[in-house]
Motif scaffolding. Structure first.
Motif, mmCIF file in Angstrom:
data_model
loop_
_atom_site.group_PDB
_atom_site.id
_atom_site.type_symbol
_atom_site.label_atom_id
_atom_site.label_comp_id
_atom_site.label_asym_id
_atom_site.label_seq_id
_atom_site.Cartn_x
_atom_site.Cartn_y
_atom_site.Cartn_z
ATOM 1 N N GLN A 385 0.822 -1.201 0.000
ATOM 2 C CA GLN A 385 0.000 0.000 0.000
ATOM 3 C C GLN A 385 0.865 1.264 0.000
ATOM 4 O O GLN A 385 0.580 2.219 -0.736
ATOM 5 N N ASP A 386 1.911 1.270 0.813
ATOM 6 C CA ASP A 386 2.813 2.430 0.846
ATOM 7 C C ASP A 386 3.492 2.637 -0.501
ATOM 8 O O ASP A 386 3.672 3.774 -0.960
ATOM 9 N N ARG A 389 1.077 4.269 -2.838
ATOM 10 C CA ARG A 389 0.885 5.693 -2.516
ATOM 11 C C ARG A 389 2.015 6.548 -3.092
ATOM 12 O O ARG A 389 1.806 7.698 -3.473
ATOM 13 N N GLY A 474 -3.521 0.507 -7.390
ATOM 14 C CA GLY A 474 -3.806 1.881 -6.999
ATOM 15 C C GLY A 474 -4.400 2.712 -8.119
ATOM 16 O O GLY A 474 -4.299 3.947 -8.109
ATOM 17 N N GLU A 533 -6.754 7.352 -2.724
ATOM 18 C CA GLU A 533 -6.492 6.873 -1.365
ATOM 19 C C GLU A 533 -7.528 5.843 -0.946
ATOM 20 O O GLU A 533 -7.199 4.845 -0.291
ATOM 21 N N ILE A 536 -6.654 2.522 -2.602
ATOM 22 C CA ILE A 536 -5.531 1.849 -1.939
ATOM 23 C C ILE A 536 -5.951 1.259 -0.595
ATOM 24 O O ILE A 536 -5.509 0.172 -0.211
ATOM 25 N N SER A 537 -6.852 1.946 0.098
ATOM 26 C CA SER A 537 -7.330 1.434 1.395
ATOM 27 C C SER A 537 -8.188 0.182 1.229
ATOM 28 O O SER A 537 -8.349 -0.598 2.165
ATOM 29 N N ILE A 539 -7.500 -2.336 -0.766
ATOM 30 C CA ILE A 539 -6.689 -3.483 -1.184
ATOM 31 C C ILE A 539 -6.797 -4.684 -0.237
ATOM 32 O O ILE A 539 -7.014 -5.819 -0.699
#
Length: 619
Positions: A385-386, A389, A474, A533, A536-537, A539
């Protein structure tokens, strides 16, 4: 006289010293005895906790193998050999028939797995009772009345002697036994004949005449490990997963489920590990007369089980790793597509999980397609996830796919034309037979990672695996039909679709009145950033963790699906207790997508997307 007095004093102090030594010795032995007594009590309680959940009943003169204990719910599977291309193949559940006692046919409510301690009881002379699931010690400890409920006075406990501390330890052990973290979450797994799962896997080369499914069923159904040649993937957790391998992955994840039970009367739901998609795949194009054999045989077997008769199968569920239309043939012609699995009266009582559900039927529910990412720990997810981003986006939008010239009403051609015309903003990855770049997951994921928006038009059906691959990268999905996600994945995706996606009506593309590039450029940057965002959250909720391990704090797609099934069964069970009919009437069934999403069957702006001639006699 002085000598006698001196001797007397010596004898006096000597006697005092002897008395002190004896007192110390007695105190030591009393303390040791007290400690031993407490240890015995704690050991006794611990043993009773263990044996509560390891009790085994003997049925038909055969003592089944104990699979579960309090501290170990894993199942040691039987390993099958699938060929030289396979490592750690998928395995069936061990052959345990029935397990513990079955519920009587007229009982609906599951039985508590922990015996309730009656009030009052004594434990080594200590009198106790239960008040609102708390153990109250009676006797020397002072009882306090609060709103008519008896409880323990904590201040008086602190002031009592050491023996009372021992009693509190025992009480806490008793309280832990009463508290069951799996209450309301237990799942019972049917041990079905091997022809419905293990034999299908053993004959994996017959599943698909064009693809070697033995290769893709390696690693517990995840497929071979992917090489990171283009630096696209994480260091680990990436596999060449086939989009139709869901039922195998789900079955292996179920073996790791922390609340399995061998006592069906305790279960909130009952799982059927039937590989429905792999079974029908063998006959969709050839030997069509055999398409229904597996479904009919399974239903016949289920009807004979006592577990089935408790709720008529309404507490049962299975996973069919294909779209619903592969299991709902509405004609009697064997040559027509699909089988009748979901059209049978028995299976209409069950909950069936598929990768695409029908908007007009209430007994099948869509759960995410399997992607390429199957993490083995939480940290793998957080790191990915990072990384997404921080990922820089070079393309406004992209599309991976092929035209559908023989599919009436398809907008694929128009989408490809618009993408090619917008060279600086759009990237197109052709998935044609002659040069299919989409077969390499690295190509797909690299393009998705570099795109702000990913176009997801319908293909042969409403949904696409590509939508989940793009979210994993993403990339904000752009849908052209609400049936592609919004009426499908209600357990896994937010109901407010504008938070994570864009909807461009397909009829606007078809008649050429809208430009995809223009519509996407209209969205403010702050809104795009918020949508990204949210994507991605999402996932963790859309991936299936490696079945050979488990996530610690995150819930993946499997966890959410099981929770959804249990909540649905609980609702049906509550209706039956109230004497209500849990069946959906014909009018509601026709508009089930609206009823499920909005709780109403009235007119809606999406009605034209789902217009069809509804046959009220159809299942």
């Amino acid at each position: 006289m002085q000598q006698k007095s001196s001797n007397g004093r010596k004898q006096f102090w000597f006697a005092i010293l002897i008395i002190l030594l004896l007192s110390l010795i007695l105190l030591h032995f009393n303390s040791s005895a007290l400690i031993r007594r407490r240890d015995i009590i704690q050991s006794s309680v611990s043993n009773s906790l263990y044996f509560v959940n390891t009790r085994i009943d003997i049925e038909d003169g055969v003592e089944p193998v104990n699979r579960l204990s309090v501290n170990d719910t894993r199942v040691e599977p039987e390993i099958l050999t699938l060929g030289k291309n396979t490592s750690e193949p998928v395995v069936p559940f061990p052959s345990i028939e029935n397990g513990m006692k079955h519920v009587e046919e007229n009982v609906i409510e599951p039985v508590s797995p922990i015996p309730v301690i009656k009030s009052p009881v004594t434990d080594n002379g200590v009198e106790m009772e239960h008040v609102d699931d708390l153990v109250v010690i009676k006797g020397d400890l002072k009882d306090v009345k609060a709103n008519g409920v008896q409880s323990v006075n904590e201040t008086s406990i602190l002031k009592n002697k050491e023996e009372h501390v021992d009693k509190v330890v025992v009480a806490e052990k008793r309280r832990q036994v009463v508290s069951d973290p799996c209450s309301g979450k237990y799942v019972y797994v049917h041990i079905i004949p091997r022809r419905f799962n293990a034999d299908i896997i053993r004959e994996c080369r017959a599943i698909n005449v064009w693809t070697d499914m033995c290769y893709y069923l390696a690693n517990a159904g995840l497929g071979p490990t992917l090489e990171n040649s283009q630096g696209v993937f994480h260091s680990k957790g990436w596999f060449a997963t086939d989009q139709f391998a869901l039922e195998v992955i789900f079955n292996n994840r179920m073996k790791q489920y922390k609340c399995l039970t061998t006592n069906s009367s305790m279960a909130s739901a009952i799982f059927i590990p039937f590989f429905a998609g792999l079974d029908v795949s063998r006959y969709l194009w050839f030997n069509t007369s055999m398409k229904n054999n597996g479904a009919f045989a399974l239903v016949k077997w289920l009807r004979s089980r006592r577990e089935w008769k408790v709720m008529g199968g309404r507490d049962h569920f299975l996973v069919a790793g294909r779209i619903a239309w592969d299991f709902r043939r509405l004609t009697t012609k064997e040559s027509d597509w699909g089988n009748n699995l979901l059209a049978l009266p028995e299976t209409r009582n069950m909950t069936t999980l598929v990768i695409e559900s029908s908007p007009w039927h209430s007994n099948d529910f869509a759960i995410p397609y399997p992607t390429y990412f199957h993490p083995s720990c939480d940290q793998d997810v957080f790191q990915w996830q990072d990384r997404m981003r921080r990922q820089r986006k070079h393309n406004l939008f992209s599309f991976a796919g092929a035209p559908r010239p023989n599919l009436k009403g398809s907008i694929r051609n128009q989408i490809i034309e618009q993408c090619i015309a917008s060279k600086s903003k759009c990237r197109f990855l052709a998935c044609t037979e002659k040069r299919n770049k989409c077969l390499d997951p690295s190509n797909l994921m690299k393009m998705f990672q570099n795109s702000v928006f990913c176009l997801q038009p319908p293909g042969d059906s409403y949904t696409r695996r590509s939508a989940f691959d793009s979210i994993l990268a993403g990339c904000i999905p752009v849908f052209f039909h609400p049936g592609s996600a919004y009426v499908q994945y209600g357990w896994h995706l937010p109901q407010d679709y504008k938070k994570y996606s864009v909807l461009i009506p397909e009829d606007k593309i078809r008649d050429g009145t809208i430009s995809i590039e223009t519509e996407l450029q209209k969205i403010p940057r702050e809104e795009v950033r918020a949508m990204r965002e949210t994507v991605i959250s999402l996932i963790p909720k859309l991936i299936y963790a490696d079945p050979r391990s488990k996530l610690e704090t995150l819930e993946d797609a499997f966890d959410i699906a099981v929770k959804g099934v249990i909540e649905r069964v609980d609702g049906i069970r509550a209706q039956m207790r109230r004497g209500e009919n849990p069946e959906i009437d014909v009018d509601t069934q026709e508009n089930y997508w609206k009823y499920s999403l909005f709780g109403t069957v009235g007119e809606h702006e999406w009605d034209h997307f789902f217009f069809r001639t509804w046959n009220i006699t159809s299942p």
